[in-house]
Design an enzyme around this catalytic site. Structure first.
Site, PDB file in Angstrom:
ATOM      1  N   CYS A  99      -0.539   4.317   2.196  1.00 47.45           N
ATOM      2  CA  CYS A  99      -0.618   4.314   3.663  1.00 47.45           C
ATOM      3  C   CYS A  99      -0.263   2.922   4.166  1.00 47.45           C
ATOM      4  O   CYS A  99       0.884   2.536   4.120  1.00 47.45           O
ATOM      5  CB  CYS A  99      -1.999   4.764   4.127  1.00 47.45           C
ATOM      6  N   SER A 100      -1.247   2.149   4.612  1.00 46.82           N
ATOM      7  CA  SER A 100      -0.937   0.847   5.195  1.00 46.82           C
ATOM      8  C   SER A 100      -2.114  -0.116   5.077  1.00 46.82           C
ATOM      9  O   SER A 100      -2.313  -0.946   5.951  1.00 46.82           O
ATOM     10  CB  SER A 100      -0.555   1.006   6.660  1.00 46.82           C
ATOM     11  N   CYS A 101      -2.905  -0.008   3.994  1.00 48.87           N
ATOM     12  CA  CYS A 101      -4.041  -0.917   3.810  1.00 48.87           C
ATOM     13  C   CYS A 101      -3.531  -2.356   3.856  1.00 48.87           C
ATOM     14  O   CYS A 101      -2.558  -2.702   3.196  1.00 48.87           O
ATOM     15  CB  CYS A 101      -4.722  -0.663   2.467  1.00 48.87           C
ATOM     16  N   CYS A 138       0.886  -1.169   0.000  1.00 45.89           N
ATOM     17  CA  CYS A 138       0.000   0.000   0.000  1.00 45.89           C
ATOM     18  C   CYS A 138       0.915   1.207   0.000  1.00 45.89           C
ATOM     19  O   CYS A 138       1.468   1.557   1.031  1.00 45.89           O
ATOM     20  CB  CYS A 138      -0.912   0.005   1.233  1.00 45.89           C
TER      21      CYS A 138
END
Lengths: 192, 93
Positions: free
Chosen positions: A101-103, A98
């Protein structure tokens, strides 16, 4: 008033009160979600992978609708983003990142490993994916194409790795034990 | 683009930088803007995150997995790429 000056416990209390008052989420629902989030772990994803390796029908369901497949394994998915499953096949390997961000498919894999959110991982995954895999000790044959999957919106993605050679006759529990978190992100491949 | 886009259809990601015009929430990575790709598959319809992020009324938009040749973005990449992109960011190529 500056928000940063407020006591965080007071803010949390206020937020919870507002969520309940507006009918968005009550205390029991919040507790249930916290418990499910804390309980989620890579073993759940591994169990799905092992079942897909041993159950043709489940494999088809998992590739068509990851959310339904997770629910069929008893994993709570209500209210969570849809789960997409990326099938590794001979000649094609998937790698999930991702970059924004941090999906991460937390419902089935739990909290992401620390490096998943690092700027270095996110940059290398899209720019030098083959070299990144080497850093994880994964040397793909030259004729295996890499498909990077940048998780940018509403889906959460997990990789269904290929079943390794040397596992003929293994049952699902034994197979699940060899599937690691990184295999379902695509930085590693299962081996025996 | 509002009509359903079929797999294999060539598209271009709009070369746009809303960041330069004020506060915004964008799910389209910088590195694919202006790039040509191919519709891989339709992923369904989801509420527009650019409005949801600001608690504004958000319409549903078609979301696609768009496939790119990463080598055309970074010659050293040696891979292809799937990115989830909303129809509002896609134009005919």
């Amino acid at each position: 008033m500056i928000l940063g000056d407020l006591d965080e416990r007071d803010m949390l209390k206020g937020l919870r009160a507002l969520l309940a008052e507006q009918g968005i989420a009550n205390a029991a629902e919040i507790a249930e979600r916290i418990a499910a989030t804390d309980a989620a772990n890579p073993g759940q994803g591994a169990a799905m992978v092992a079942r897909a390796w041993t159950d043709r029908e489940f494999r088809a369901l998992m590739l068509a609708d990851g959310t339904k497949a997770a629910e069929a394994m008893g994993i709570p998915m209500r209210g969570l983003p849809p789960l997409g499953v990326l099938e590794n096949v001979p000649g094609l390997h998937h790698l999930v990142v991702c970059t924004l961000c941090s999906c991460y498919p937390r419902a089935v894999l739990g909290y992401p490993p620390f490096w998943y959110k690092s700027a270095a991982y996110r940059a290398k995954a899209v720019r030098t994916p083959r070299a990144l895999l080497r850093e994880f000790g994964t040397e793909l044959a030259r004729d295996v194409a890499i498909r990077v999957v940048d998780s940018t919106a509403d889906y959460r993605w997990m990789v269904l790795p290929e079943r390794p050679a040397g596992t003929d006759g293994w049952d699902a529990a034994r197979l699940a034990a060899i599937v690691r978190e990184g295999d379902m992100i695509g930085v590693t491949v299962p081996s025996v | 683009m509002t009509a359903q886009l079929a797999p294999g259809r060539r598209v271009r990601v709009r070369l746009d930088w809303p960041e330069t015009r004020g506060p915004c929430h964008i799910r389209t990575p910088y590195y694919v803007r202006g790039q040509e790709g191919v519709i891989h598959r339709a992923l369904g319809r989801f509420r527009n995150p650019e409005k949801l992020a600001f608690a504004r009324p958000a319409e549903e938009l078609a979301l696609y997995h768009v496939r790119f040749d990463l080598r055309r973005i970074w010659p050293e990449a040696d891979a292809d790429l799937l990115v989830e992109l909303f129809e509002s960011w896609l134009e005919a190529a």
